[in-house]
Enzyme design. Structure first.
Site, PDB file in Angstrom:
ATOM      1  N   TYR A 108     -60.433 -52.632  55.996  1.00 27.33           N
ATOM      2  CA  TYR A 108     -60.205 -53.680  55.002  1.00 27.33           C
ATOM      3  C   TYR A 108     -58.773 -54.236  55.068  1.00 27.33           C
ATOM      4  O   TYR A 108     -58.348 -54.942  54.164  1.00 27.33           O
ATOM      5  CB  TYR A 108     -60.520 -53.157  53.594  1.00 27.33           C
ATOM      6  CG  TYR A 108     -61.996 -52.851  53.391  1.00 27.33           C
ATOM      7  CD1 TYR A 108     -62.953 -53.864  53.460  1.00 27.33           C
ATOM      8  CD2 TYR A 108     -62.439 -51.556  53.149  1.00 27.33           C
ATOM      9  CE1 TYR A 108     -64.305 -53.595  53.283  1.00 27.33           C
ATOM     10  CE2 TYR A 108     -63.799 -51.281  52.970  1.00 27.33           C
ATOM     11  CZ  TYR A 108     -64.726 -52.309  53.039  1.00 27.33           C
ATOM     12  OH  TYR A 108     -66.060 -52.037  52.857  1.00 27.33           O
ATOM     13  N   ASP A 170     -66.318 -41.271  52.840  1.00 29.21           N
ATOM     14  CA  ASP A 170     -66.628 -40.699  54.166  1.00 29.21           C
ATOM     15  C   ASP A 170     -65.440 -39.961  54.758  1.00 29.21           C
ATOM     16  O   ASP A 170     -65.607 -38.976  55.463  1.00 29.21           O
ATOM     17  CB  ASP A 170     -67.062 -41.805  55.125  1.00 29.21           C
ATOM     18  CG  ASP A 170     -68.342 -42.452  54.651  1.00 29.21           C
ATOM     19  OD1 ASP A 170     -69.379 -41.769  54.639  1.00 29.21           O
ATOM     20  OD2 ASP A 170     -68.306 -43.627  54.259  1.00 29.21           O
ATOM     21  N   HIS A 427     -62.129 -51.101  63.801  1.00 28.61           N
ATOM     22  CA  HIS A 427     -63.288 -51.557  63.056  1.00 28.61           C
ATOM     23  C   HIS A 427     -62.930 -52.428  61.864  1.00 28.61           C
ATOM     24  O   HIS A 427     -61.785 -52.484  61.418  1.00 28.61           O
ATOM     25  CB  HIS A 427     -64.148 -50.373  62.607  1.00 28.61           C
ATOM     26  CG  HIS A 427     -63.539 -49.607  61.476  1.00 28.61           C
ATOM     27  ND1 HIS A 427     -64.084 -49.557  60.232  1.00 28.61           N
ATOM     28  CD2 HIS A 427     -62.408 -48.886  61.412  1.00 28.61           C
ATOM     29  CE1 HIS A 427     -63.324 -48.833  59.444  1.00 28.61           C
ATOM     30  NE2 HIS A 427     -62.312 -48.408  60.134  1.00 28.61           N
ATOM     31  N   TYR A 508     -68.878 -56.921  48.392  1.00 32.74           N
ATOM     32  CA  TYR A 508     -68.254 -56.182  47.280  1.00 32.74           C
ATOM     33  C   TYR A 508     -66.757 -55.982  47.502  1.00 32.74           C
ATOM     34  O   TYR A 508     -66.040 -55.643  46.568  1.00 32.74           O
ATOM     35  CB  TYR A 508     -68.968 -54.832  47.082  1.00 32.74           C
ATOM     36  CG  TYR A 508     -68.363 -53.642  47.807  1.00 32.74           C
ATOM     37  CD1 TYR A 508     -68.621 -53.396  49.147  1.00 32.74           C
ATOM     38  CD2 TYR A 508     -67.520 -52.761  47.136  1.00 32.74           C
ATOM     39  CE1 TYR A 508     -68.074 -52.310  49.798  1.00 32.74           C
ATOM     40  CE2 TYR A 508     -66.961 -51.665  47.775  1.00 32.74           C
ATOM     41  CZ  TYR A 508     -67.235 -51.442  49.103  1.00 32.74           C
ATOM     42  OH  TYR A 508     -66.676 -50.363  49.750  1.00 32.74           O
ATOM     43  N   ARG A 509     -66.291 -56.223  48.705  1.00 28.57           N
ATOM     44  CA  ARG A 509     -64.912 -55.877  49.053  1.00 28.57           C
ATOM     45  C   ARG A 509     -64.678 -56.458  50.440  1.00 28.57           C
ATOM     46  O   ARG A 509     -65.626 -56.593  51.213  1.00 28.57           O
ATOM     47  CB  ARG A 509     -64.836 -54.358  49.110  1.00 28.57           C
ATOM     48  CG  ARG A 509     -63.517 -53.738  49.434  1.00 28.57           C
ATOM     49  CD  ARG A 509     -63.728 -52.229  49.512  1.00 28.57           C
ATOM     50  NE  ARG A 509     -62.479 -51.532  49.711  1.00 28.57           N
ATOM     51  CZ  ARG A 509     -62.374 -50.229  49.929  1.00 28.57           C
ATOM     52  NH1 ARG A 509     -63.454 -49.480  49.977  1.00 28.57           N
ATOM     53  NH2 ARG A 509     -61.210 -49.656  50.106  1.00 28.57           N
TER      54      ARG A 509
END
Ligand code: ADP
Length: 565
Positions: A108, A170, A427, A508-509
């Site tokens: 993110y 995670d 990622h 959502y984000r």
């Protein structure tokens, strides 16, 4: 001392010249000390580093140039008054500050600021105490630097693990407070972190300190607390028990936002249920996703499924076990036949459902556990070929053994591995919300998979089942040393955002690079939501100093059209 004064930082904040930047840095050094200020003056300081040792200067999973989202300096306040002093100084020259707690925020944007040249405020370095664990009330009070791992270790060290559990995502390395502010999720019954926070302390953009909810009510003064500075005063005894307090509920304004710097947060902890059993249900065919999701909905709504379970695509699990080269010499996206072969090899389904049963001591674990398991098993048995596993029945170390830990709040780091599916793996998450409805899940999966393949990438993803919706997490794994793959990853997420918005699906984000685009899709009734947020932003932070551009909310000092990516 800051010796690069003449050269200055690689990235100056917008509209700030070297002279005022240098003056600012010297002012900050006088507040926090030399050891807590790093000015980024050379490319040698820009290192992607690793999950274990995260960088604070930029996004290590860069989809644009490595130094695109780059800090001018990283500053670590030592305490609340430092934060207040920094904020007051920043106001004088409208200097942008980008607060982080740990700064991992993987997929993110990491610690990287949206506005190049912002000063990254590393809140976690010096403020990393578990301030309280309250067993009776089952909550804790944390500073920004407490990670899931360190909180868990604290419980273990204080012999509290048999009383209280942490909910972990995670990976265990993120800040509990930071993850919660960005509305991250975990997988126990307490998986919705934001729902489980209770009471925050915030340095507002004008330097004032505020406590929310019942925390706004002072604790009765006693001789031993008289004269303490506000940040050291004991909290109201109900501050971490009842989140709403009185009047407008403002907590939400401080999540995924840019209206303050959070210095303390209360979090509810899960009482040890006394009994626990994780399980895996393998779902053989790709198209079984539809049926599985329709089975899950009523079970989750009725809380027979007690935790936040996940339906993981085969490659998510395969990538946890090894890189793509372990399975194939092919570089392009894998075909259905190749995916079936991998599933067979790993004794998994094309989809794999991980959940757990939690039972209290007082209610007697065995009979209830068996009854719940019977209901779940019967429901999933409607899928031809579905198989059921407990970790103790599966040899070796598999994803089920990792999930067995995660679902009981024990942090792990094993899921880092899927990022290495490709060489130089990095990622980016694409995370739309889906209804818990088979047709919707299938359609969202089909659209995202098709676009991944167009980008030359494998679909790797998971559906994380909340109470009434699913966070569909698409893991866009790319080779960060390949400019071409980076371009494709960026193209992919931009395309997916528009594809999904056209279907009425929103995220959502998100990552820094697409915050504006996503905010642009939340446009109902002439962007009334964004406009309201801009009014609040400009009122609360008139000099636009806190995290400009976060979530696509820009203060008036910035021409948001110019900043669009
Ligand atoms: P992680 O917990 O994964 O290491 P971060 O510490 O980077 O994540 O936090 C995630 C995001 O939450 C940040 O990018 C920032 O927007 C916000 N955030 C984190 N800590 C604070 C804080 N103390 N005050 C305000 N916002 C914060």
């Amino acid at each position: 001392s800051y010796s690069g004064s003449e050269r200055g930082p690689l990235a100056l904040p917008p509209k700030i010249n070297l002279e005022s930047f240098n003056a600012f840095i010297h002012e900050i050094i006088a507040i926090v000390g030399n050891d807590n200020v790093d000015v980024i003056t050379s490319h040698d300081q820009i290192d992607d580093k690793s999950y274990e040792d995260p960088t604070h200067t930029h996004d290590p999973h860069h989809i644009l140039d490595q130094d695109y989202f780059l800090a001018s300096a990283v500053v670590a306040p030592r305490n609340v008054p430092d934060v207040q002093a920094i904020v007051r100084a920043a106001n004088k020259i409208s200097l942008p500050l980008w607060p982080i707690s740990i700064g991992r925020n993987s997929g993110y944007g990491g610690a990287g600021p949206r506005v190049r040249g912002s000063i990254v405020l590393n809140m976690g370095k010096n403020m990393s105490k578990v301030l309280e664990v309250n067993v009776e009330g089952a909550y804790c009070l944390l500073e920004p630097g407490v990670t899931f791992q360190s909180l868990h270790e604290y419980l273990v060290e204080h012999n509290l693990r048999d009383k209280l559990w942490v909910d972990v995502p995670d990976l265990g390395g993120g800040s509990v407070l930071g993850n919660t502010l960005d509305r991250g999720v975990g997988y126990t019954p307490y998986g919705d972190h934001w729902m489980m926070h209770c009471g925050m302390e915030i340095v507002l953009p004008n330097g004032e300190l505020m406590r929310t909810g019942m925390g706004a009510l002072p604790d009765p003064k006693r001789p031993e607390t008289m004269g303490l500075a506000p940040e050291d005063q004991p909290w109201n005894k109900t501050a971490h028990l009842f989140p709403y307090g009185f009047g407008p509920y403002v907590d939400g304004l401080f999540s995924q936002s840019n209206l303050g710097i959070v210095t303390k947060m209360g979090m509810w902890l899960m009482p040890d249920p006394g009994g626990y059993q994780s399980y895996l249900i393998t779902i053989p065919k790709d198209e079984d996703l539809k049926q599985a999701v329709d089975i899950i909905r009523p079970l989750r709504l009725s809380m027979v499924l007690q935790n936040v379970p996940t339906i993981r695509h085969i490659l998510m699990d395969a990538a946890c076990m090894g890189p793509k080269t372990d399975y194939t010499s092919k570089t392009g996206p894998l075909t259905d036949a190749e995916l079936d072969e991998i599933a067979k090899k790993l004794n998994l389904g094309r989809w794999n459902f991980y959940g757990a049963l939690y039972l209290t001591k007082s209610k007697g674990p065995e009979p209830i556990r068996n009854a719940m398991w019977a209901v779940i098993k019967e429901a999933f048995s409607a899928i031809p070929g579905a198989k059921f596993f407990f970790p103790e029945d599966v040899p070796g170390k598999t994803v089920l053994h990792i999930r067995d830990k995660t679902l009981q709040g024990i942090p792990t780091f094993d899921e880092l591995k899927w990022v290495s599916w490709l060489p130089n793996g990095a990622h980016l998450f694409f995370s739309p919300i889906a209804r818990v409805v088979g047709d919707d899940a299938m359609e969202q999966y089909t659209i995202t998979k098709k676009r991944c393949q167009e980008a030359g990438l494998d679909f790797i993803g998971t559906f994380t089942v909340g109470l009434r919706e699913m966070h569909h997490i698409v893991c866009i794994v790319f080779d960060k040393k390949s400019p071409e793959q980076k371009k494709k990853a960026h193209w992919l997420i931009k395309t997916l955002i528009d594809d999904c918005a056209a279907k009425g699906w929103g995220e959502y984000r998100t990552h820094l690079a697409v915050m504006d685009q996503i905010m642009g899709t939340f446009s109902w009734n002439k962007n009334s939501f964004l406009k309201f947020n801009e009014v609040i932003k400009n009122a609360v932070d008139p000099n636009g100093i806190i995290a400009p551009g976060k979530s696509g909310v820009w203060p008036k000092q910035y021409n948001k059209e110019e900043w669009k990516l």
